[in-house]
Design a protein around this motif. Structure first.
Motif, PDB file in Angstrom:
ATOM      1  N   VAL A 146      48.766  44.330  34.164  1.00 30.08           N
ATOM      2  CA  VAL A 146      48.074  43.289  34.927  1.00 30.08           C
ATOM      3  C   VAL A 146      49.083  42.496  35.748  1.00 30.08           C
ATOM      4  O   VAL A 146      48.851  42.190  36.926  1.00 30.08           O
ATOM      5  CB  VAL A 146      47.265  42.373  33.991  1.00 30.08           C
ATOM      6  N   ASN A 147      50.220  42.169  35.144  1.00 30.68           N
ATOM      7  CA  ASN A 147      51.276  41.456  35.873  1.00 30.68           C
ATOM      8  C   ASN A 147      51.754  42.273  37.073  1.00 30.68           C
ATOM      9  O   ASN A 147      51.955  41.728  38.177  1.00 30.68           O
ATOM     10  CB  ASN A 147      52.460  41.167  34.952  1.00 30.68           C
ATOM     11  N   GLN A 150      49.121  42.158  39.860  1.00 32.89           N
ATOM     12  CA  GLN A 150      49.134  40.871  40.557  1.00 32.89           C
ATOM     13  C   GLN A 150      50.333  40.780  41.507  1.00 32.89           C
ATOM     14  O   GLN A 150      50.222  40.220  42.600  1.00 32.89           O
ATOM     15  CB  GLN A 150      49.157  39.724  39.546  1.00 32.89           C
ATOM     16  N   ASP A 151      51.456  41.337  41.095  1.00 28.66           N
ATOM     17  CA  ASP A 151      52.640  41.323  41.952  1.00 28.66           C
ATOM     18  C   ASP A 151      52.404  42.160  43.205  1.00 28.66           C
ATOM     19  O   ASP A 151      52.758  41.746  44.318  1.00 28.66           O
ATOM     20  CB  ASP A 151      53.855  41.844  41.185  1.00 28.66           C
ATOM     21  N   PHE A 153      49.669  42.647  44.726  1.00 31.72           N
ATOM     22  CA  PHE A 153      48.734  41.958  45.613  1.00 31.72           C
ATOM     23  C   PHE A 153      49.301  40.662  46.185  1.00 31.72           C
ATOM     24  O   PHE A 153      48.689  40.062  47.066  1.00 31.72           O
ATOM     25  CB  PHE A 153      47.427  41.635  44.874  1.00 31.72           C
ATOM     26  N   SER A 154      50.435  40.206  45.690  1.00 30.64           N
ATOM     27  CA  SER A 154      50.971  38.919  46.121  1.00 30.64           C
ATOM     28  C   SER A 154      51.539  39.003  47.538  1.00 30.64           C
ATOM     29  O   SER A 154      51.823  40.086  48.058  1.00 30.64           O
ATOM     30  CB  SER A 154      52.058  38.455  45.153  1.00 30.64           C
ATOM     31  N   ASN A 170      43.591  39.054  48.939  1.00 27.80           N
ATOM     32  CA  ASN A 170      42.982  38.211  47.907  1.00 27.80           C
ATOM     33  C   ASN A 170      41.816  38.959  47.270  1.00 27.80           C
ATOM     34  O   ASN A 170      40.659  38.784  47.659  1.00 27.80           O
ATOM     35  CB  ASN A 170      42.512  36.889  48.520  1.00 27.80           C
ATOM     36  N   ILE A 173      40.547  39.413  40.518  1.00 27.06           N
ATOM     37  CA  ILE A 173      40.784  40.236  39.335  1.00 27.06           C
ATOM     38  C   ILE A 173      40.021  39.643  38.161  1.00 27.06           C
ATOM     39  O   ILE A 173      40.148  38.450  37.858  1.00 27.06           O
ATOM     40  CB  ILE A 173      42.286  40.337  39.012  1.00 27.06           C
ATOM     41  N   LYS A 189      46.027  33.738  31.520  1.00 24.47           N
ATOM     42  CA  LYS A 189      46.414  33.984  32.903  1.00 24.47           C
ATOM     43  C   LYS A 189      45.515  33.250  33.904  1.00 24.47           C
ATOM     44  O   LYS A 189      45.750  33.324  35.108  1.00 24.47           O
ATOM     45  CB  LYS A 189      46.395  35.491  33.187  1.00 24.47           C
ATOM     46  N   LEU A 191      42.214  33.834  34.632  1.00 22.31           N
ATOM     47  CA  LEU A 191      41.469  34.827  35.401  1.00 22.31           C
ATOM     48  C   LEU A 191      39.990  34.805  35.022  1.00 22.31           C
ATOM     49  O   LEU A 191      39.596  34.268  33.986  1.00 22.31           O
ATOM     50  CB  LEU A 191      42.035  36.228  35.147  1.00 22.31           C
ATOM     51  N   SER A 218      44.816  28.297  36.999  1.00 23.41           N
ATOM     52  CA  SER A 218      45.808  29.082  37.730  1.00 23.41           C
ATOM     53  C   SER A 218      45.566  28.936  39.224  1.00 23.41           C
ATOM     54  O   SER A 218      44.621  28.282  39.664  1.00 23.41           O
ATOM     55  CB  SER A 218      45.698  30.553  37.336  1.00 23.41           C
ATOM     56  N   PHE A 220      44.469  31.193  40.908  1.00 19.57           N
ATOM     57  CA  PHE A 220      43.301  32.023  41.191  1.00 19.57           C
ATOM     58  C   PHE A 220      41.997  31.345  40.802  1.00 19.57           C
ATOM     59  O   PHE A 220      40.958  31.580  41.404  1.00 19.57           O
ATOM     60  CB  PHE A 220      43.420  33.356  40.439  1.00 19.57           C
TER      61      PHE A 220
END
Length: 339
Positions: A146-147, A150-151, A153-154, A170, A173, A189, A191, A218, A220
């Motif tokens: 998952v990390n 997210q990276d 998509f950053s 964007n 998730i 996280k 989410l 977060s 998000f």
């Protein structure tokens, strides 16, 4: 384009659709996909919020194994409804590939794509091994994946490898769960969380409480947001609905016996199909509180009770129904209950 608050709601919460792309007895996946398109267009007109498809493998009765592919097909045949994975079983895949697939979908259909992630294989262990290039990926590695996702998509990923398309997009998730693991991770996280109470009813309330009590805001998501799954089989009478529901019961029975089949037509006297032990197991999986079967009034009361019990921010409805006209009518009845 419609925004979420323009969709019809039930008791002030959005209703969405989970389509398992059922393959009927004496049919094939091609027919299943045509029916999914028809259903998606139908529920979009009715005002449902999202349309999700789930990854399963080696299941004769479920055609949505290539989840991102069928998502793209459905998105291209609809106009504004959000289309999502409910979910992608992330340990089955290279994280970069999922980032690129969903980056592609989001680029084609901006602001319409959801990415729900699960950690189960979505099938038996042998199939899970067949899906992986190496056998050293474990479900325990899910938080790391998952990390990574997210990276990718950053806007400014740490990884030297870039997801193209994907970087800077964007894409919401969601973490999916049928136990406490993903509830805890989603809370940590910050989410979105979706719980599969339509097949794991016993863990629903504890998992939702764990998520809400431990939620950390977060970038998000500021506040916890939980979507909860429920089976709904609606018909014009209770008797017809219970008859239609025997297809779902047969599907659960075949899975319990370790011999999954295509979706079977409804039958009379379903009790003759199973042993007392099997009956008890089916009752636990298809709890009447999370498998609502009946007439419009019965379904209305069932959904009200379900929302009151779970305090769901959104409800996603699965309806495993053999005949397409009954399937369309079931969602139509639910739509008629929306305010």
């Amino acid at each position: 384009m419609l925004t979420s608050n323009q969709f019809k709601k039930f008791n002030n919460i959005p209703l969405s659709v989970l389509d398992l792309a059922p393959v009927n007895e004496n049919s094939d996946p091609g027919q299943s996909f045509k029916k999914s398109v028809e259903l998606a267009q139908h529920v979009e007109r009715l005002g449902f919020h999202r349309y999700w498809l789930a990854e399963h493998h080696n299941m004769p009765g479920i055609a949505s194994s290539a989840t991102s592919v069928i998502m793209g097909h459905i998105a291209g045949k609809t106009n504004h409804m959000r289309i999502g994975a409910g979910g992608v079983m992330l340990p089955n895949h290279a994280t970069l590939v999922i980032a690129e697939q969903f980056g592609t979908l989001e680029s084609l259909y901006p602001d319409r794509i959801d990415l729900g992630l699960g950690r189960a294989p979505g099938s038996d262990q042998a199939t899970a091994y067949a899906l992986r290039r190496t056998l050293n990926m474990r479900v325990e590695d899910f938080p790391m994946q998952v990390n990574e996702l997210q990276d990718y998509f950053s806007d400014d990923p740490v990884s030297r490898v870039k997801a193209v398309p994907g970087q800077g997009l964007n894409i919401p998730i969601w973490l999916l769960g049928s136990s406490d693991f993903s509830a805890r991770l989603a809370a940590e996280k910050g989410l979105y969380f979706s719980f599969a109470s339509h097949f794991a009813p016993a863990y629903t309330i504890p998992a939702l409480k764990l998520y809400r009590d431990n939620f950390q805001p977060s970038a998000f998501l500021e506040n916890p947001y939980a979507m909860v799954g429920v089976n709904v089989i609606a018909a014009d009478t209770d008797e017809k609905a219970h008859y239609i529901a025997t297809s779902l019961q047969q599907q659960f029975l075949s899975i319990r016996r370790g011999k999954p089949t295509k979706l079977q037509p409804p039958i009379e006297n379903i009790e003759e199909k199973w042993s007392p032990m099997e009956l008890e197991a089916i009752k636990q999986s298809l709890d009447p509180r999370t498998t609502i079967v009946g007439s419009p009034e019965t379904v209305k009361e069932g959904l009200k009770a379900f929302q009151a019990d779970t305090q769901a921010d959104e409800i996603i409805i699965a309806s495993q129904i053999f005949n397409q006209e009954d399937r369309l009518r079931s969602y139509e009845i639910v739509a008629e209950l929306m305010n």
